[in-house]
Scaffold this active site. Structure first.
Site, short mmCIF file in Angstrom:
data_model
loop_
_atom_site.label_atom_id
_atom_site.label_comp_id
_atom_site.label_asym_id
_atom_site.label_seq_id
_atom_site.Cartn_x
_atom_site.Cartn_y
_atom_site.Cartn_z
N ARG A 83 0.85 -1.18 0.00
CA ARG A 83 0.00 0.00 0.00
C ARG A 83 0.89 1.24 0.00
O ARG A 83 1.72 1.40 0.90
CB ARG A 83 -0.90 -0.01 1.24
CG ARG A 83 -1.70 1.26 1.41
CD ARG A 83 -2.68 1.22 2.58
NE ARG A 83 -3.26 2.54 2.72
CZ ARG A 83 -3.19 3.32 3.80
NH1 ARG A 83 -2.60 2.87 4.90
NH2 ARG A 83 -3.70 4.52 3.80
N HIS A 127 -2.62 11.00 1.20
CA HIS A 127 -2.10 10.66 2.54
C HIS A 127 -1.37 11.90 3.08
O HIS A 127 -0.16 11.90 3.25
CB HIS A 127 -1.19 9.43 2.45
CG HIS A 127 -0.91 8.76 3.76
ND1 HIS A 127 -1.05 7.40 3.95
CD2 HIS A 127 -0.50 9.25 4.96
CE1 HIS A 127 -0.72 7.09 5.21
NE2 HIS A 127 -0.38 8.19 5.84
N GLU A 172 -7.13 8.51 6.83
CA GLU A 172 -7.33 9.08 8.17
C GLU A 172 -7.76 10.54 8.15
O GLU A 172 -6.96 11.44 8.46
CB GLU A 172 -6.06 8.92 9.01
CG GLU A 172 -5.67 7.49 9.25
CD GLU A 172 -4.56 7.36 10.28
OE1 GLU A 172 -4.07 8.37 10.79
OE2 GLU A 172 -4.20 6.20 10.59
N ASN A 300 -7.13 1.76 9.97
CA ASN A 300 -5.78 1.84 10.56
C ASN A 300 -5.93 1.68 12.06
O ASN A 300 -6.48 2.55 12.73
CB ASN A 300 -5.14 3.20 10.24
CG ASN A 300 -4.81 3.33 8.76
OD1 ASN A 300 -4.96 2.37 8.00
ND2 ASN A 300 -4.34 4.50 8.37
N TYR A 302 -4.10 0.86 15.61
CA TYR A 302 -2.86 0.76 16.38
C TYR A 302 -3.12 0.51 17.85
O TYR A 302 -2.26 0.00 18.56
CB TYR A 302 -2.05 2.06 16.27
CG TYR A 302 -1.46 2.31 14.90
CD1 TYR A 302 -2.19 2.96 13.91
CD2 TYR A 302 -0.18 1.88 14.60
CE1 TYR A 302 -1.64 3.19 12.66
CE2 TYR A 302 0.38 2.11 13.35
CZ TYR A 302 -0.36 2.76 12.39
OH TYR A 302 0.19 2.98 11.15
N GLU A 358 -3.44 -0.40 8.12
CA GLU A 358 -2.22 -0.12 8.88
C GLU A 358 -2.32 -0.74 10.26
O GLU A 358 -3.38 -0.70 10.89
CB GLU A 358 -1.99 1.40 9.08
CG GLU A 358 -1.58 2.15 7.86
CD GLU A 358 -1.39 3.65 8.13
OE1 GLU A 358 -1.11 4.03 9.28
OE2 GLU A 358 -1.53 4.42 7.17
C1 PNW Z 1 -0.98 6.85 11.03
N1 PNW Z 1 -3.13 8.70 16.90
O1 PNW Z 1 -1.07 7.99 11.81
C2 PNW Z 1 -0.63 7.32 9.63
O2 PNW Z 1 -1.53 6.88 8.64
C3 PNW Z 1 0.78 7.06 9.24
O3 PNW Z 1 1.16 7.96 8.22
C4 PNW Z 1 1.67 7.14 10.46
O4 PNW Z 1 3.03 7.10 10.15
C5 PNW Z 1 1.29 5.98 11.35
O5 PNW Z 1 -0.09 5.98 11.64
C6 PNW Z 1 2.06 5.94 12.66
O6 PNW Z 1 1.79 7.08 13.43
C7 PNW Z 1 -1.59 8.06 13.08
O7 PNW Z 1 -2.74 9.70 17.54
C8 PNW Z 1 -1.13 9.10 13.86
O8 PNW Z 1 -3.97 7.89 17.39
C9 PNW Z 1 -1.66 9.30 15.11
C10 PNW Z 1 -2.64 8.47 15.60
C11 PNW Z 1 -3.10 7.42 14.82
C12 PNW Z 1 -2.56 7.21 13.57
#
Ligand code: PNW
Length: 452
Positions: A83, A127, A172, A300, A302, A358
């Site tokens: 991607r 992006h 995002e 995405n 995390y 992601e």
């Molecule tokens: C994503 N949060 O960003 C982005 O899509 C990427 O470009 C980035 O490098 C990656 O995650 C890692 O940070 C985020 O604060 C940034 O929850 C911040 C958050 C979530 C996703």
């Protein structure tokens, strides 16, 4: 969801996609090469105090000049799906108006190299690297950006209809609207009223709609399209029915502005009630675009927020200071986020195909020692999150793929080059690439198609 016969140690379904992800601004470098226009991040990075160490995007991983060797490395690890995103300011240096043929040429060469190495592209149209020239005309607060995006999307989808069959409109929305125009922590670093911020969301949703329209009109046979959202993730504190119901209610409320609106074809009442006079201005026909049917939803994921049933309704809990996390403070280690986000998206919005576009973790200190980076922390992160993906599939959730963020250490926005998310280490002085332990581990998983 129903259940299938999949058990924890059985392989992922034959059509499950394992990939890696990255974004143009974070890896390409060549920020002012071959006619590329300035992006809001090129500008933002030069404002003192905004980005760690004052790091700029000028060189990054120099992927612009090294993509062929990067794809060779990817292929050698058995990675067959990648991607990436296209840099809008390479195609239209001023956002709209004159097209830059050298920008299109670059991606033509890049897609040819991917094809040569047997790697399938999934392409994000936007992006975060908005052309600065559009920001100068209002950026996401203005409908000028929507019109410009419609033209950009048409151009790109037409140009690459032969090379690309998997399209993602935007990455995002929350990050380039609320964080760019509300808190100001991301480019362009503005701090505007709630009403203005809600208007930026609305314009982003319109661009998503134009992206879908462009793929339907110009994508050719077999092209599919969806949005990548970083939805708010609710994880029930226990898996008793009351906590699950509370988590689902919180999830539905928190995601009303984007996922709820797209599905309902209007802003949900709960959202309108909450924002009151700060609701965005909507023109007739806007929601015809916004609610165009898509083929999948990208998520995405995390981290996640724990939610429980409280006396007065759902209670979201703040993570205590000692709760485990990666080096990014927002990145609390909650692998169940994969299961609950996909399950709730399926149950609440009826999505029939979901992809984790992601998932990954960032750490500051990952030295190469004797030619190796033993990132056991990342190996464990990937393993625990894939287990939850597996669990979702077993429960009947239509989760179809997983993209690890990121292939290579890169420009982590306001955290600069300090924060490493790659499964491949990048030495930003020499541009030497070293696959980490996690890259070998992920390669094994892709090969065997099961959790190892
Ligand atoms: C994503 N949060 O960003 C982005 O899509 C990427 O470009 C980035 O490098 C990656 O995650 C890692 O940070 C985020 O604060 C940034 O929850 C911040 C958050 C979530 C996703």
């Amino acid at each position: 969801p129903g259940t299938t016969t999949l058990t924890y140690d059985s392989p992922f379904p034959a059509d499950f996609v394992f990939g890696v992800a990255a974004a143009s601004a974070q890896i390409e470098g060549a920020a002012f090469v071959d006619g590329k226009g300035e992006s809001v991040w090129d500008r933002f990075a030069r404002i003192p105090g905004k980005v760690h160490n004052g790091d700029t995007l000028d060189v990054a991983c120099d992927h612009y000049h090294r993509f062929d060797e990067d794809f060779a490395l990817m292929a050698s690890l058995g990675i067959k799906t990648y991607r990436l995103s296209i840099a809008w300011p390479r195609i239209y240096p001023n956002g709209d108006g004159a097209l830059n043929p050298k920008g299109l040429d670059f991606y033509r060469r890049l897609f040819a190299s991917m094809k040569k190495h047997g790697i399938t592209p999934w392409v994000t149209l936007f992006h975060w690297d908005l052309p600065q020239a559009l920001e100068d005309r209002g950026g996401w607060t203005s409908r000028v950006t929507v019109d410009a995006f419609a033209q950009y999307a048409d151009t790109v989808v037409k140009a690459f209809a032969q090379d690309v069959k998997h399209w993602i409109t935007l990455n995002e929305i929350l990050c380039f609207t609320l964080l760019g125009y509300g808190t100001g922590s991301k480019a362009p670093g503005r701090v505007e009223s709630a009403k203005t911020v809600n208007q930026t969301y609305h314009h982003a949703l319109l661009c998503h709609g134009h992206g879908v329209r462009a793929v339907r009109q110009h994508g050719g046979p077999g092209a599919i399209v969806g949005l990548t959202d970083n939805c708010s993730v609710a994880v029930p504190v226990t898996e008793k029915p009351a906590d699950i119901a509370a988590a689902k209610a919180w999830f539905t409320d928190r995601n009303a502005q984007i996922l709820g609106a797209m599905q309902a074809g209007k802003y949900p009442e709960s959202f309108l009630k909450r924002v009151g006079a700060d609701a965005p201005d909507v023109k007739p026909g806007d929601f015809d675009l916004i609610s165009l049917p898509t083929d999948f939803l990208g998520l995405n994921i995390y981290s996640g927020t724990f939610v429980r049933a409280g006396k007065a309704g759902p209670e979201a809990l703040t993570h205590p200071v000692n709760y485990p996390r990666a080096d990014s403070t927002w990145l609390r280690l909650v692998p169940q986020s994969i299961y609950w986000s996909t399950r709730f998206c399926h149950e609440v919005y009826g999505h029939q195909a979901l992809y984790i576009t992601e998932n990954g973790c960032g750490y500051d200190d990952e030295p190469v020692v004797n030619g190796e980076v033993t990132d056991l922390h990342r190996r464990d992160y990937v393993r625990s999150h894939l287990r939850e993906a597996h669990r979702a599939i077993a429960a009947g959730v239509p989760l179809k793929g997983y993209f690890l963020w990121s292939f290579i250490d890169n420009y982590e926005w306001e955290d600069g080059y300090q924060r490493r998310f790659g499964i491949v280490h990048c030495d930003f002085k020499t541009q030497v690439r070293t696959p980490k332990l996690s890259a070998r581990y992920y390669a094994d998983i892709i090969k065997e198609r099961r959790i190892l």
